[in-house]
Design a protein around this motif. Structure first.
Motif, PDB file in Angstrom:
ATOM      1  N   MET A  96      12.739   7.521  13.723  1.00 36.46           N
ATOM      2  CA  MET A  96      13.988   7.151  14.385  1.00 36.46           C
ATOM      3  C   MET A  96      14.388   5.731  14.069  1.00 36.46           C
ATOM      4  O   MET A  96      13.534   4.856  13.935  1.00 36.46           O
ATOM      5  CB  MET A  96      13.821   7.268  15.906  1.00 36.46           C
ATOM      6  N   ASP A  97      15.696   5.510  14.007  1.00 39.26           N
ATOM      7  CA  ASP A  97      16.197   4.152  13.906  1.00 39.26           C
ATOM      8  C   ASP A  97      15.746   3.431  15.179  1.00 39.26           C
ATOM      9  O   ASP A  97      15.944   3.914  16.282  1.00 39.26           O
ATOM     10  CB  ASP A  97      17.728   4.173  13.828  1.00 39.26           C
ATOM     11  N   ALA A  98      15.131   2.272  15.025  1.00 39.92           N
ATOM     12  CA  ALA A  98      14.646   1.550  16.193  1.00 39.92           C
ATOM     13  C   ALA A  98      15.378   0.216  16.386  1.00 39.92           C
ATOM     14  O   ALA A  98      15.058  -0.553  17.260  1.00 39.92           O
ATOM     15  CB  ALA A  98      13.143   1.299  16.076  1.00 39.92           C
ATOM     16  N   LYS A  99      16.358  -0.013  15.570  1.00 39.78           N
ATOM     17  CA  LYS A  99      17.136  -1.242  15.695  1.00 39.78           C
ATOM     18  C   LYS A  99      18.205  -1.083  16.772  1.00 39.78           C
ATOM     19  O   LYS A  99      18.484  -2.004  17.513  1.00 39.78           O
ATOM     20  CB  LYS A  99      17.775  -1.585  14.353  1.00 39.78           C
ATOM     21  N   TYR A 100      18.766   0.112  16.867  1.00 42.73           N
ATOM     22  CA  TYR A 100      19.822   0.352  17.845  1.00 42.73           C
ATOM     23  C   TYR A 100      19.271   0.224  19.238  1.00 42.73           C
ATOM     24  O   TYR A 100      19.791  -0.343  20.122  1.00 42.73           O
ATOM     25  CB  TYR A 100      20.444   1.736  17.637  1.00 42.73           C
TER      26      TYR A 100
END
Length: 100
Positions: A96-100
């Motif tokens: 998963m994208d974890a920056k958002y």
């Protein structure tokens, strides 16, 4: 294994549902070792970080890179992913994208 990007995350979560899920998750016992931040070069602040955690159901690791010089080139300074694995057998579940 599912791949979940930031647009899907932003469309799927509300602050109310996120807070409820976090309360439920944080109420369970978990192992959260100290994160590791690794310098990638002696002459810069470029770094890689690993943040592992697990409970009876899930193993997760958030990993991110930090390249402060990227901002001068119009690139992102941070890149981050969350990897999730099933605790019972270590099978990968999601990236998963974890920056958002």
């Amino acid at each position: 294994m599912k791949t979940i990007e930031s647009t899907r995350i932003s469309q799927s979560l509300t602050m109310t549902s996120l807070i409820a899920a976090m309360r439920q998750t944080y109420a369970k016992p978990a192992s959260v070792p100290q994160r590791q931040v690794l310098s990638l070069a002696a002459d810069s602040h470029d770094a890689l970080a690993l943040l592992p955690a697990w409970n009876d159901e899930l193993i997760a690791v958030k990993t991110f890179t930090y390249f402060p010089g990227n901002g001068d080139q119009g690139k992102d300074v941070l890149a981050s992913r969350l990897l999730a694995f099933r605790r019972s057998d270590g099978a990968p579940l999601a990236s998963m994208d974890a920056k958002y």
